[in-house]
Design an enzyme around this catalytic site. Sequence first.
Site, PDB file in Angstrom:
ATOM      1  N   ASP A   1       0.820  -1.218  -0.066  1.00 17.62           N
ATOM      2  CA  ASP A   1      -0.111  -0.371   0.433  1.00 17.62           C
ATOM      3  C   ASP A   1       0.656   1.814   0.316  1.00 17.62           C
ATOM      4  OD1 ASP A   1      -2.183  -1.823   0.085  1.00 17.62           O
ATOM      5  OD2 ASP A   1      -1.804  -1.483   2.141  1.00 17.62           O
ATOM      6  N   GLU A   2       1.786   1.216  -0.892  1.00 15.64           N
ATOM      7  CA  GLU A   2       2.801   2.336  -0.621  1.00 15.64           C
ATOM      8  C   GLU A   2       2.299   3.558  -1.752  1.00 15.64           C
ATOM      9  OE1 GLU A   2       3.702  -0.893  -1.418  1.00 15.64           O
ATOM     10  OE2 GLU A   2       5.455  -1.145   0.408  1.00 15.64           O
TER      11      GLU A   2
ATOM     12  N   LYS B   1       2.042   1.973  -4.886  1.00 21.01           N
ATOM     13  CA  LYS B   1       2.420   1.572  -6.509  1.00 21.01           C
ATOM     14  C   LYS B   1       1.249   1.325  -7.817  1.00 21.01           C
ATOM     15  CE  LYS B   1       2.537  -3.029  -4.461  1.00 21.01           C
ATOM     16  NZ  LYS B   1       1.914  -2.155  -2.965  1.00 21.01           N
TER      17      LYS B   1
ATOM     18  N   LYS C   1      -0.659   4.171  -8.116  1.00 15.85           N
ATOM     19  CA  LYS C   1      -0.860   5.118  -8.754  1.00 15.85           C
ATOM     20  C   LYS C   1       0.162   5.856  -9.234  1.00 15.85           C
ATOM     21  CE  LYS C   1       0.240   9.835  -7.732  1.00 15.85           C
ATOM     22  NZ  LYS C   1       0.177  11.386  -6.815  1.00 15.85           N
TER      23      LYS C   1
ATOM     24  N   ASN D   1      -5.353  -9.867  -3.437  1.00 13.55           N
ATOM     25  CA  ASN D   1      -4.593  -9.465  -2.142  1.00 13.55           C
ATOM     26  C   ASN D   1      -4.650  -8.224  -2.386  1.00 13.55           C
ATOM     27  OD1 ASN D   1      -2.554 -10.589  -2.912  1.00 13.55           O
ATOM     28  ND2 ASN D   1      -1.304 -11.180  -1.784  1.00 13.55           N
TER      29      ASN D   1
ATOM     30  N   GLY E   1      -4.641  -4.796  -3.768  1.00 15.63           N
ATOM     31  CA  GLY E   1      -6.070  -3.231  -3.684  1.00 15.63           C
ATOM     32  C   GLY E   1      -4.627  -2.638  -3.852  1.00 15.63           C
ATOM     33  N   HIS E   2      -5.048  -1.651  -5.879  1.00 17.76           N
ATOM     34  CA  HIS E   2      -4.006  -0.956  -6.395  1.00 17.76           C
ATOM     35  C   HIS E   2      -5.264   0.322  -6.761  1.00 17.76           C
ATOM     36  CE1 HIS E   2      -0.237  -3.749  -7.349  1.00 17.76           C
ATOM     37  NE2 HIS E   2      -0.590  -3.594  -5.506  1.00 17.76           N
TER      38      HIS E   2
ATOM     39  N   GLN F   1       1.833  -6.002  -3.210  1.00 19.11           N
ATOM     40  CA  GLN F   1       2.201  -6.345  -1.582  1.00 19.11           C
ATOM     41  C   GLN F   1       3.592  -5.451  -1.404  1.00 19.11           C
ATOM     42  OE1 GLN F   1       1.158  -9.519  -3.214  1.00 19.11           O
ATOM     43  NE2 GLN F   1      -0.798  -8.717  -2.644  1.00 19.11           N
TER      44      GLN F   1
ATOM     45  N   THR G   1     -10.186  -5.111   1.550  1.00 20.89           N
ATOM     46  CA  THR G   1     -10.508  -5.397   3.069  1.00 20.89           C
ATOM     47  C   THR G   1     -11.344  -3.805   4.125  1.00 20.89           C
ATOM     48  OG1 THR G   1      -8.517  -5.619   4.571  1.00 20.89           O
ATOM     49  CG2 THR G   1      -9.216  -7.809   3.614  1.00 20.89           C
TER      50      THR G   1
ATOM     51  N   ARG H   1      -9.925  -2.711   6.206  1.00 21.95           N
ATOM     52  CA  ARG H   1      -9.497  -2.557   7.091  1.00 21.95           C
ATOM     53  C   ARG H   1      -8.143  -1.660   8.103  1.00 21.95           C
ATOM     54  NH1 ARG H   1      -6.034  -7.796   8.076  1.00 21.95           N
ATOM     55  NH2 ARG H   1      -5.895  -7.838   5.237  1.00 21.95           N
TER      56      ARG H   1
ATOM     57  N   SER I   1       5.435  12.176  -4.839  1.00 14.03           N
ATOM     58  CA  SER I   1       3.768  12.540  -4.845  1.00 14.03           C
ATOM     59  C   SER I   1       3.255  13.348  -3.855  1.00 14.03           C
ATOM     60  CB  SER I   1       3.814  10.788  -4.706  1.00 14.03           C
ATOM     61  OG  SER I   1       1.880  10.644  -4.928  1.00 14.03           O
TER      62      SER I   1
HETATM   63  P1  GDP Z   1      -0.948   0.002  -3.395  1.00 13.42           P
HETATM   64  O1  GDP Z   1      -1.180  -1.071  -3.156  1.00 13.42           O
HETATM   65  O2  GDP Z   1       0.716   0.173  -3.366  1.00 13.42           O
HETATM   66  O3  GDP Z   1      -1.086   0.594  -4.972  1.00 13.42           O
HETATM   67  O4  GDP Z   1      -1.854   1.057  -2.554  1.00 13.42           O
HETATM   68  P2  GDP Z   1      -3.266   1.364  -2.486  1.00 13.42           P
HETATM   69  O5  GDP Z   1      -3.453   1.729  -3.349  1.00 13.42           O
HETATM   70  O6  GDP Z   1      -3.441   0.512  -1.434  1.00 13.42           O
HETATM   71  O7  GDP Z   1      -2.800   2.774  -1.097  1.00 13.42           O
HETATM   72  C1  GDP Z   1      -2.298   3.903  -1.908  1.00 13.42           C
HETATM   73  C2  GDP Z   1      -3.619   4.789  -1.137  1.00 13.42           C
HETATM   74  O8  GDP Z   1      -3.311   6.527  -1.145  1.00 13.42           O
HETATM   75  C3  GDP Z   1      -4.146   4.860  -1.786  1.00 13.42           C
HETATM   76  O9  GDP Z   1      -5.924   5.218  -1.495  1.00 13.42           O
HETATM   77  C4  GDP Z   1      -3.825   5.901  -3.421  1.00 13.42           C
HETATM   78  O10 GDP Z   1      -4.737   6.646  -3.607  1.00 13.42           O
HETATM   79  C5  GDP Z   1      -3.485   7.174  -1.853  1.00 13.42           C
HETATM   80  N1  GDP Z   1      -2.003   7.785  -1.948  1.00 13.42           N
HETATM   81  C6  GDP Z   1      -0.975   7.822  -3.047  1.00 13.42           C
HETATM   82  N2  GDP Z   1      -0.408   8.464  -3.768  1.00 13.42           N
HETATM   83  C7  GDP Z   1      -0.386   9.495  -2.615  1.00 13.42           C
HETATM   84  C8  GDP Z   1      -0.069  10.704  -1.876  1.00 13.42           C
HETATM   85  O11 GDP Z   1       1.048  10.868  -2.433  1.00 13.42           O
HETATM   86  N3  GDP Z   1      -0.712  11.572  -1.267  1.00 13.42           N
HETATM   87  C9  GDP Z   1      -1.988  11.496  -0.638  1.00 13.42           C
HETATM   88  N4  GDP Z   1      -2.643  11.814   0.701  1.00 13.42           N
HETATM   89  N5  GDP Z   1      -2.504   9.990  -0.714  1.00 13.42           N
HETATM   90  C10 GDP Z   1      -2.385   9.058  -1.941  1.00 13.42           C
HETATM   91  P1  IMO Z   2      -0.916  -3.979  -2.406  1.00 15.98           P
HETATM   92  O1  IMO Z   2      -0.943  -5.129  -3.241  1.00 15.98           O
HETATM   93  C1  IMO Z   2      -0.908  -3.853   2.545  1.00 15.98           C
HETATM   94  C2  IMO Z   2      -0.923  -8.926   4.161  1.00 15.98           C
HETATM   95  C3  IMO Z   2      -2.197  -9.030   4.697  1.00 15.98           C
HETATM   96  C4  IMO Z   2      -1.654 -10.214   5.772  1.00 15.98           C
HETATM   97  C5  IMO Z   2      -0.939 -10.751   4.447  1.00 15.98           C
HETATM   98  C6  IMO Z   2      -0.710 -11.864   4.140  1.00 15.98           C
HETATM   99  O2  IMO Z   2      -1.961  -3.266  -2.191  1.00 15.98           O
HETATM  100  O3  IMO Z   2       0.153  -3.564  -1.540  1.00 15.98           O
HETATM  101  P2  IMO Z   2      -3.237 -12.448   1.969  1.00 15.98           P
HETATM  102  O4  IMO Z   2      -3.822 -13.131   1.986  1.00 15.98           O
HETATM  103  O5  IMO Z   2      -1.255 -12.331   1.025  1.00 15.98           O
HETATM  104  O6  IMO Z   2      -2.545 -14.183   2.693  1.00 15.98           O
HETATM  105  O7  IMO Z   2      -2.359 -12.041   3.462  1.00 15.98           O
HETATM  106  O8  IMO Z   2      -0.242  -9.614   3.840  1.00 15.98           O
HETATM  107  N1  IMO Z   2      -1.403  -8.130   2.600  1.00 15.98           N
HETATM  108  C7  IMO Z   2      -1.658  -7.449   2.376  1.00 15.98           C
HETATM  109  N2  IMO Z   2      -1.228  -5.584   2.736  1.00 15.98           N
HETATM  110  N3  IMO Z   2      -0.749  -4.873   0.731  1.00 15.98           N
HETATM  111  C8  IMO Z   2      -1.166  -5.770  -0.237  1.00 15.98           C
HETATM  112  O9  IMO Z   2      -0.814  -5.696  -1.520  1.00 15.98           O
HETATM  113  C9  IMO Z   2      -1.545  -6.944   1.010  1.00 15.98           C
HETATM  114  N4  IMO Z   2      -1.284  -8.708  -0.045  1.00 15.98           N
HETATM  115  C10 IMO Z   2      -1.879  -8.895   1.631  1.00 15.98           C
HETATM  116  O10 IMO Z   2      -2.893  -8.113   5.109  1.00 15.98           O
HETATM  117  O11 IMO Z   2      -1.248  -9.028   6.356  1.00 15.98           O
HETATM  118 MG    MG Z   3      -2.808  -1.166  -1.556  1.00 10.11          MG
END
Ligand code: GDP
Ligand code: IMO
Ligand code: MG
Length: 429
Positions: free
Chosen positions: A13-14, A16, A18, A38, A40-41, A224, A301, A303, A413
Amino acid sequence: MANIVIIGTQWGDEGKGKIVDLLAEFADVVVRFQGGNNAGHTMVVNGEQTISHLVPSGILQGKLCLIGNGVVVDPGVLIEEMDYLSGKGVPCGPENLMVSERAQMIMPYHKEIDKARETRMGKDKIGTTGRGIGPAYEDKATRLGIRFVDLIDPELFRQKLAAILPEKNFYLENYFNAAPMDYDAIAGQYSAMAQRLAPHVTDVSVVVNRAIAEGRKVLFEGAQGTHLDIDHGTYPFVTSSNTVSGNACCGVGVGPKTIGGVLGVVKAYTTRVGAGPFPSELFEEVGAFMQKKGAEFGATTGRPRRCGWLDMVILNNAVRLNGLTGLAITKLDVLGGLKTLKICTAYRYKGRMMDTFPASLKVLAECEPVYEDLAGWDEDISGIDRFDQLPDNVRRYLDRIEELTGVPVQIVSVGPQRDQTMVLANPLG
Ligand code: GDP
Ligand code: IMO
Ligand code: MG
């Protein structure tokens, strides 16, 4: 630089999604190489949010999107996602979205086993996403998995399902006291999906290598994060695939020489969903501030994500494990308003300083983060689009990250939108 891998450096959830969406403009092909739904981008374009779990984040840029053999694919989720995207006017036909014939399928019993195991583990659970990821990779390794190439051959699919289902049902019924699964129901459901997906099934390795030979640029999209890697992460609190850049080759079917660079996506602080160690975790107001301002709730999820300071021990672990050539720092805007920022530069273990990440969770639990303080900023930076307009303290924070990692910051960003980004050096050049 022609082809790059984009991976998460922390626990996922860094941002990626975006960054991949942004850079896809300069690529021709975007391919996922591991994980499953698993992930969510999130992409936000012109105020509209799109979350993808399986479809590569190049889809909004109209690029050829591929799902490699290293991904475990829930076919039902793939179809739902294709419908969701088509409903938004995003084309998802066989000409721009393909899945590897060698990709393993997530089956209904994988999801049941994943959830039943977590329930049974109680307070010791991993906190998985419950999507069947672990059990699907398990079957791949035990050679009981069913692949897309089997799905599209109705007879073979039925044979494989008939061979494996009794074992799964025995386990479900006798170990978990759960209801068995019905062969005909699964066979019927999967044969309907086979018809829909068959035109999308291809040899992704051939497609990618051909594209590279023709001089087209490929972006390998990780899911991940490095510390959820099955070998290098905080085992057993990890996912079931290799999330590091090296797996881009295995998970797509390309040789290492095709990779020109590795961009590590770094959240300006740290978050983690699910259980497991997190040395720089914050439990009081600052953590709550980050969670609220950063809207830190899981894209898969829902969470709440645990929050903490930026941790250089884990970041430098990611630099080494992935061979990072550039950094994309995200969510910098979220830190605005904090008087002092802390960066964890080392761990103190039994009075000794440690700057590498320990394998033992027992050791890690006893590690105390050692912090360096930096001055924060009050300004709202989310509207800034030029690096030289960023407040001095923001630039000092970024400079310090560069100094401590030895890796150039290529992207900054400052908001979720595609255009809330400063590209200092384009990794796809
Ligand atoms: P990913 O799994 O690495 O693609 O990241 P996620 O989409 O799960 O979570 C990143 C969250 O941060 C999302 O809600 C994005 O819309 C948000 N996001 C991404 N870059 C930025 C940023 O620079 N600032 C803010 N405020 N939100 C961001
Ligand atoms: P993105 O690509 C954050 C975590 C779960 C749990 C562990 C194992 O959006 O960054 P799993 O269902 O893979 O067996 O769960 O890994 N997890 C993530 N946490 N971002 C994700 O994906 C994740 N995918 C799995 O929360 O701790
Ligand atoms: Mg994510």
